[in-house]
Design an enzyme around this catalytic site. Structure first.
Site, PDB file in Angstrom:
ATOM      1  CD  GLU A 177      -2.430   1.322   2.753  1.00 15.68           C
ATOM      2  OE1 GLU A 177      -2.598   2.447   3.279  1.00 15.68           O
ATOM      3  OE2 GLU A 177      -2.782   0.263   3.302  1.00 15.68           O
ATOM      4  CE  LYS A 218      -5.442   2.540   7.959  1.00 19.38           C
ATOM      5  NZ  LYS A 218      -4.635   3.383   7.049  1.00 19.38           N
ATOM      6  NE  ARG A 272       0.171   9.141   5.583  1.00 19.32           N
ATOM      7  CZ  ARG A 272       0.216   8.726   6.840  1.00 19.32           C
ATOM      8  NH1 ARG A 272       1.357   8.818   7.523  1.00 19.32           N
ATOM      9  NH2 ARG A 272      -0.838   8.205   7.430  1.00 19.32           N
TER      10      ARG A 272
END
Length: 321
Positions: A42, A130, A46
């Protein structure tokens, strides 16, 4: 929505969640993870190069499962999917982003911490969710409680996990994957030490699977001979003899089959912390199983599976600890 992607992630279990600062590091990092036993990552949105990282990995490592994390907006979802992301992950639950992911045909793993959001996410078709930050919100105990009223939900706990945290979470059968960077060090990424990353990844995978000899079995020609073999072994190590339908056992160390089973000499049972993910790990490495021997427990987890190829005349099978 391609649920097969999430099933593949589930079959791997350990999910690298990484911020990549420079696009030129993306492909070497993906190859290092794959060679270490984790063909999945993943890539968190960012950094300015996040979309380009996904694009390069998708193009140059086509059998690698690359997803995009920290997806906060519809625009980011589009950018990630256009770059080739196979799945999307968010720290929270945003119905607009989840709906857009569904339109794009890419599975979404939204972040939830309470029953209300779990219920809303599930209503929108999300069955893998999640759980973030998982440690601060109670870890396995909380997932067990939430999993009660939502039996079809699977969890992806994340949030500064160490290896021990990840391994503990994966022991809960409703955890699809444990996400984090616990399998590597960022200092190795920043210094382009990809061989070290591969070695650390492989060590993490093998530590989790924890392969070990559980017992050795031999093929006897008759029930009487099997009983004698077992009593002889048991007398050496002062263990109890137990008779089953097809074999005798001396404690948990030795088994003698009443009639010959697979291959010439007998079998070697290799215990593992997670037989299902060990099965898929070996299959990804090209090893075949005798599929008729794959057995499951009442929760659908693999507990035994025989490899096709013998070793020194012995069958080898996985055995769930």
């Amino acid at each position: 929505m391609n649920s097969d992607v999430l099933q593949k992630v589930d079959d791997i279990g350990l999910l690298p969640v990484i911020t990549i600062d420079k696009a030129q590091r993306a492909v070497p990092l993906a190859k290092a993870l794959k060679d270490g036993g984790l063909p999945v990552m993943e890539v968190m949105f960012r950094s300015a190069d996040s979309a380009e990282c996904i694009k390069r990995i998708t193009k140059e490592v086509p059998d690698f499962i690359c997803g995009a994390g920290t997806i906060l907006t519809v625009e980011q979802a589009h950018a990630a999917v256009e770059s080739g992301a196979k799945f999307l992950v968010a720290p929270g639950f945003d119905p607009e982003v989840v709906a857009e992911a569904s339109k794009l045909g890419v599975p979404m793993i939204p972040g939830c911490t309470n029953p209300t959001d779990f219920g809303r996410a599930r209503k929108m078709g999300c069955k893998v969710i999640k759980f973030f930050p998982s440690i601060q919100y109670g870890g396995v105990k909380t997932m067990e409680l939430i999993g009660g009223p939502f039996p079809d939900i699977r969890f992806v706990p994340t949030g500064d996990l160490l290896c021990d945290d990840a391994f503990e979470f994966l022991s809960f059968y409703k955890v699809a994957a444990a996400g984090g960077d616990y399998m590597l060090k960022y200092d190795d990424i920043y210094n382009d030490r990809y061989e070290k990353i591969k070695d650390d990844t492989q060590k993490t995978v093998l530590t989790y699977l924890n392969f070990h000899i559980a017992h050795v079995g031999v093929n006897a020609r008759s029930a009487d001979e099997a009983g004698k073999f077992t009593r002889d072994f048991a007398s050496i190590f002062n263990t109890q003899v137990h008779e089953g339908k097809n074999s005798f056992m001396a404690g948990a160390l030795f088994e003698a089959m009443k009639t010959p089973y697979y291959y010439e000499n007998g079998h070697i049972a290799v215990g593992t912390r997670d037989a299902r993910r060990a099965y898929h790990y070996l299959k990804r490495r090209g090893y075949e199983f005798i599929e008729d021997t794959v057995t499951h427990d009442d929760k659908g987890r693999i507990i035994c599976a025989y490899l096709k190829k013998p070793v020194a005349g012995f069958a080898v099978h996985l055995l769930q600890d």
